[in-house]
Design an enzyme around this catalytic site. Sequence first.
Site, PDB file in Angstrom:
ATOM      1  N   SER A 114     -36.536 -72.991  39.049  1.00 38.58           N
ATOM      2  CA  SER A 114     -37.118 -74.170  38.424  1.00 38.58           C
ATOM      3  C   SER A 114     -36.272 -75.402  38.763  1.00 38.58           C
ATOM      4  CB  SER A 114     -37.238 -73.932  36.912  1.00 38.58           C
ATOM      5  OG  SER A 114     -38.039 -74.908  36.305  1.00 38.58           O
ATOM      6  N   HIS A 138     -45.046 -69.740  35.141  1.00 35.50           N
ATOM      7  CA  HIS A 138     -43.751 -70.284  35.550  1.00 35.50           C
ATOM      8  C   HIS A 138     -42.666 -69.216  35.559  1.00 35.50           C
ATOM      9  CE1 HIS A 138     -40.800 -73.303  36.414  1.00 35.50           C
ATOM     10  NE2 HIS A 138     -40.125 -73.053  35.312  1.00 35.50           N
TER      11      HIS A 138
END
Length: 703
Positions: A560, A675
Amino acid sequence: MIRATLAALALSCSFAAVAAAAQDAKDPYLWLEDIEGKKALDWVKKENAATDKLIRNRPGFEKDRLRAKEILDDNRQIADPGEVMGDTITNFWRDAANPRGIWRQSPLDAYLAGKPVWTTLIDVDALGKAEKQSWVWHGADCLAPDYRRCLISVSPGGTDADIVREWDRPTKSFVKDGFALPQAKSSVTWENADALLVATDYGAGSMTASGYPRIVKRWKRGTPLSAAATLIEGEAGDVGMGVFAFMDGDKRWPMISRNKTFYTSDVYLPHPADGDYNSSIIPDTADLRAVIDGQAIIFLNEAFADFPAGSLLALPLDTMARGDQVPFVPVMTPTKSQAIENVAASKNVLWVKALDDVEGKLFALRRDQPHGRWSQKEVPVTANATMAIAGTVDDRDLAFVTAETMLMPPTLYAVGEAGAPQTIQSLPATFDAKDMTVEKRFATSKDGTKIPYFLVRKTGAAGPVPALVHAYGGFRAAQTPGYLTGQPYRAGPLGLFWVEDRNAYVLANIRGGGEYGPAWHQAALREKRQNSFDDLHAVAEDLVATGVSRKGKIAISGRSNGGVLVGAAMEQRPDLYGAVISGSPLKDMRRYNKLLAGASWVAEYGDPDNPDDWAFLSKYSPYQNIRKGVKYPPIFLYLSTKDDRVHPGHARKFAARLAEYGNSVYYHEYLEGGHSVGADHAEDAVRAAMLHAFLLRELVEKD
């Protein structure tokens, strides 16, 4: 003068917009941002197949995959406490038989005795099969004090956007004609048994530029959502609106949060006379962490009045809700080496977990009723371990606390203010750690700052060996060492496999996180981002200087925000690093604010549409800084098509540009998982095996 200044500003913004559009037009891989487009998905399938061909048929791959899945599915897991509902406690559980998980409950006393008696409430796999949906559990919000009615959230394939439906716990069924929200990035909570606070997608103009709800409404039972009454509206430029609630004894405190930026929020409280929600005096840079004994406990991310950043303060809720003058009372101020991380309340005790040089300490605090002062004492749990507050038992003033190290499996304790912690569940060792050691070391960064890192390797290891360094460095998120079967984050037991190979695994506590409180984060914010890259370089250089590893044999890993980190690091020091792992990554800092939730992170990185901000962003943006003719270390990019937080286009474009310039790229894009890139343990196990094979191929087998 004012008009001239505004005109100049408008002209500057206009030029910036034109420049941005020109930059986009020059991007030959813009088409890869079409998430579900046929051309883009054909490219993804081709890249996935190429990586599979390199990896899946390697000797040892299948053995690694099976072992990783066995570890992840092991029934000998901590049954993490969910919500305590009177004399009952809940837990969400995943194993081989329940890949998407079951939500279940047990009598509290049986759980505390270490002998829970579980009853299934919702079987997510069965629900998905019955409804022909790939549901991923997002949680349950049950209304106290009877906890009969719950709001159940599930998402298709693991996206942040989910659906919400009302569910009845005694009958274990969804409520006919009950509350139900369609798929969206919603925020919802009970105001009372017959009304919800709802922030969701209400149609055109109701979402912010970041893709989150802009409007909060009160939705009454028996009425359509379209008839819900608006309570608070934010602005399109906000991050979004949120709703939540705290219980203080039998009193429920529903609240609204207007999140103006990622780090500033206004908290609205219901007025006791009319129920209207009014803005509170809580500083917009502070976080509301708990409610206890009529007090709101806030954490200061920035200094306020005479109170330093990183400390806890108490404010009386009733007084604040009426709009009267509010006293700010100090609760806890950490030392220079400490950072307050977790805060939770039971009936009479405020529990605080702090980091002290990145190792956990637990404190119990009480409020002196006559004078309102707070006392604190340290509660011993386990020395030199990573700890986390997993919940509380309100009426018994107990805290659930987990403790683990890289070599010690997790233990769950019930902790009171006095006496020894009570072990609820202690996991047996998954691997033999007797010939492994962990050291906490400090590297010196470019500006002289001491950067802690944890090093684990075989005892008595001599000579330089390949090393894997994982780091994050952003958003106030501290990186704490956990049992090796879960290191690095979202890579399964990769860290364990790597150390068993007689290599070195490192967790680096670089600036940008929260390891030493707000100042540690602010030291790498916006134009100071280079500090986090320098910190990572310093840790790697320290491994070389101390003989642990050598240049070209060090892999770096980041997810991320960590994708920005490792992308910039590999470009700045291709001589230092030999391999890169990058999961669900940000890479294009020119366009990140235009992709999915990217606009919400402008407070962290800066605004690329502002020429002054782009001046520093452009110096490290990974996608823009790939140079033709430079040999970069091989990179493994993994992500999910269903990631609706960090756009898949970041990784796709980065991979395509690197490959165009002749660099080695391994790419794997899962369809599901969101995610976190892990809808179930089967996907996680494949990823662990693939990453292990990648590291072996690039760092061990190549000269």
